[in-house]
Design an enzyme around this catalytic site. Structure first.
Site, mmCIF file in Angstrom:
data_model
loop_
_atom_site.group_PDB
_atom_site.id
_atom_site.type_symbol
_atom_site.label_atom_id
_atom_site.label_comp_id
_atom_site.label_asym_id
_atom_site.label_seq_id
_atom_site.Cartn_x
_atom_site.Cartn_y
_atom_site.Cartn_z
ATOM 1 N N GLY A 126 3.827 -0.279 -1.490
ATOM 2 C CA GLY A 126 3.666 -0.881 -2.812
ATOM 3 C C GLY A 126 4.814 -0.539 -3.741
ATOM 4 N N LEU A 132 -1.642 -1.191 -4.084
ATOM 5 C CA LEU A 132 -2.788 -0.390 -3.674
ATOM 6 C C LEU A 132 -2.377 1.078 -3.593
ATOM 7 C CD1 LEU A 132 -4.078 -2.672 -0.757
ATOM 8 C CD2 LEU A 132 -4.696 -2.771 -3.180
ATOM 9 N N TYR A 187 0.841 -1.195 0.000
ATOM 10 C CA TYR A 187 0.000 0.000 0.000
ATOM 11 C C TYR A 187 0.876 1.245 0.000
ATOM 12 C CZ TYR A 187 -3.256 3.531 1.847
ATOM 13 O OH TYR A 187 -3.999 4.669 2.043
ATOM 14 N N CYS A 188 0.574 2.188 -0.918
ATOM 15 C CA CYS A 188 1.273 3.471 -0.984
ATOM 16 C C CYS A 188 2.775 3.239 -1.171
ATOM 17 C CB CYS A 188 0.951 4.301 0.259
ATOM 18 S SG CYS A 188 1.586 5.992 0.226
ATOM 19 N N LEU A 189 3.603 3.819 -0.330
ATOM 20 C CA LEU A 189 5.047 3.645 -0.441
ATOM 21 C C LEU A 189 5.442 2.182 -0.263
ATOM 22 C CD1 LEU A 189 7.842 4.821 -0.772
ATOM 23 C CD2 LEU A 189 7.799 5.523 1.611
#
Length: 598
Positions: free
Chosen positions: A332, A356, A328-330
């Site tokens: 990912g 994500l 998720y975010c960083l």
């Protein structure tokens, strides 16, 4: 007897030991250190915002506008036209209340929704503000010859300055506040001042925000055990909730900008609980909140001591099985780097990769790029070099500036002027539970990825050898969110350009956080979804959205079904917690200790 002759040019004998020469001490590094200390000191007063980066944008705009008589004439005529339309509207409303507004607010502008703004003179005040906004939007368009990013930055800053003095923010010009104050005899302002002092003291003393959500009880409460811990992370294994499970486990890599439990909020909002209840064996990385001692932790340390060590532990718990991985975010972005490195090195443990709201290409990173250039990065680096980390409030200020009307001014009006305390939600409690970023890691991220875009430019090296996303053969599931100001969905979509694998792309409504926290039954949720088969031709993002299937409801069931299709058909028995033979025994119940660090 005479004394011996002496040489006139002989130096007198020193009475004490000579002082070492000064010049060897004044090396270039010493002068640079003075500069960095000066910039770090200035950064403490500006919350990490570089004055040079802001001023250079204004100078670029003003100097080019000064040499553009055509644009000046256009803006002068636009100003006269706006004034005439505003005057005509005002005169018309003296005799009728049905005149159409010449300057309607933008679709996502909710500041003037209350019917009280439709009465005179407040309607005229609203229109005057929106007329100024429209003029400045046109005035700060790119002038031929200037840098496009400077034009965007000037436009952003000009509109934020105007919004700060919006009539909705001024109690004597806001009809809703004026009416409430009159009806309550000013009691609302007294309550608001009390709320302001309470919040101010919470920030000043860095105390708990009193939102009523307790980590481990109300949020981050899915049952599990911490089975591994190193200096950077704890690994949580969640207890199975079904009699049998899918053979392939799922490892989730959250961002370390905030705490992991945005994916494990209250029970009805918890993505982790949703997955566990559908038969998935879920592991979660919980990152340590770094301190000044972690100043030299690198981005690659997060890959090796985070993702790679977590994969090793999951493999020890469930040997011989492939592993689904989601970031998720960083988290990912880091997962995509790890997956490309594993593919390069022949490590085929990944069954699938899910990203994500995560960017792999940073050529169009959205509004955040307004705060990032070489001058701004250098300014931030000097501040972090001095502190050892990027502090929580220094990051929060940037994110709040991106959506100041929704995240700051709307709340300030409601609580401090109307005197209505906003009830905390689990997502609000999570957003207030902030973390720090190590100096060296964040510098490498800003320069290597955000500023220089090395990952998709073929210049990102791991262990001195460049990696390529196109080496990833595992199927991918990628989610973008429509109103994301941190990872704009068109930027997330660019992963199509740099991969050749099977990919399912989902575009869901909502923002960076709320779009991901999108449980089934959430009102108003919808998503587009489409599949790209291996070696399909590229389709642009807007054309993709026209062709993709629109589904009402949450995207979570679509992801769960996708994970099922990429798992073994036959379920297996519930796995043990940890791997005692490998030394991975339960250390403490979830959510562990790292998530509680402040």
């Amino acid at each position: 007897m005479t004394s011996p002759p002496t040489r006139r040019d002989a130096a007198p004998r020193p009475l004490h030991r000579a002082t070492p020469p000064l010049m060897p001490l004044l090396r270039p590094q010493s002068f640079e250190t003075v500069d960095r200390v000066a910039q770090a000191t200035a950064a403490r007063f500006t919350q990490g915002i570089s004055p040079h980066a802001q001023m250079s944008a204004w100078i670029d705009w003003a100097s080019h506008l000064a040499q553009a008589p055509g644009r000046q004439l256009e803006l002068a005529l636009e100003g006269w036209s706006s004034a005439a339309r505003l005057a005509h509207f005002g005169l018309h409303n003296l005799f009728s209340d049905k005149a159409e507004r010449p300057f309607p607010p933008e679709p996502d502008d909710r500041r003037f929704d209350d019917p009280a703004w439709r009465t005179f003179p407040y309607l005229f005040i609203e229109q005057a503000h929106l007329a100024q906004r429209q003029w400045w939007r046109k005035a700060t368009r790119e002038v031929r010859g200037m840098r496009p990013n400077n034009a965007s930055r000037v436009s952003f800053l000009a509109l934020k300055y105007l919004d700060a003095f919006s009539p909705s923010n001024l109690p004597w010009l806001n009809p809703v506040v004026a009416d409430r104050t009159q009806r309550e005899g000013g009691a609302n302002l007294l309550r608001g001042f009390d709320y302001f002092l309470e919040d101010f003291l919470d920030v000043a003393t860095q105390s708990e925000n009193g939102n009523g959500y307790v980590v481990g009880e109300d949020v981050a409460a899915t049952p599990g055990e911490v089975i591994y811990r190193n200096h950077l992370m704890e690994l949580i294994q969640y207890k199975p909730a079904t009699d049998s499970v899918y053979a392939e486990p799922l490892l989730i890599v959250p961002a370390w900008i905030m705490k992991y439990y945005v994916l494990d909020l209250a029970a009805h909002h918890s993505l982790v609980r949703y997955l566990v209840e559908r038969g998935f064996t879920v592991f979660m990385i919980s990152w340590r909140n770094p301190t000044a001692e972690d100043r030299d932790v690198t981005l690659d340390d997060y890959r090796t001591q985070g993702i790679m060590e977590a994969l090793d532990v999951v493999e020890a718990v469930l040997p011989g099985r492939k592993i689904h991985a989601a970031g998720y975010c960083l988290g990912g972005t880091l997962l995509s780097i790890a997956a490309a490195t594993m593919a390069r090195d022949g490590d085929n443990r990944l069954a699938s990769v899910t990203l994500l709201a995560s960017q792999t290409d940073f050529s169009e990173p959205g509004d955040l790029m307004l705060f990032v250039d070489a001058a701004q990065v250098a300014f931030l680096e000097d501040m972090m070099w001095d502190q050892g980390y990027l502090d929580t409030h220094q990051m929060a200020g940037v994110f709040m500036a991106l959506r100041s009307n929704e995240l700051f001014w709307a709340r300030a009006i409601k609580e401090y002027l109307l005197g209505d305390r906003e009830h905390a939600t689990d997502l609000m409690a999570w957003s207030a539970d902030q973390t720090r970023m190590p100096y060296l890691m964040h510098s490498q991220y800003l320069r290597g990825l955000f500023l220089e875009n090395r990952l998709t430019a073929g210049r990102f090296a791991v262990n001195d050898e460049v990696i390529a996303l196109k080496d990833i053969s595992a199927p991918m599931f990628v989610v973008g969110t429509e109103t994301d100001h941190i990872s704009p969905w068109r930027s997330v979509y660019k992963v199509h350009l740099f991969t050749d694998n099977d990919m399912t792309f989902v575009l869901t409504n909502g923002g960076h956080n709320a779009g991901i926290v999108s449980e089934p039954g959430h009102p108003g949720r919808r998503h587009h979804i489409a599949v790209r088969a291996r070696n399909d031709r590229y389709v642009g993002p807007d054309h993709w959205r026209e062709r993709a299937k629109l589904i009402e409801g949450s995207w979570w069931p679509a992801w769960a079904a996708w994970l099922e299709r990429h798992s073994a058909a036959e379920p297996v028995a519930r796995p043990p917690i940890g791997a005692p033979r490998e030394g991975h025994v339960p250390l403490e119940p979830a959510p562990g200790s790292y998530v509680r660090q402040r």
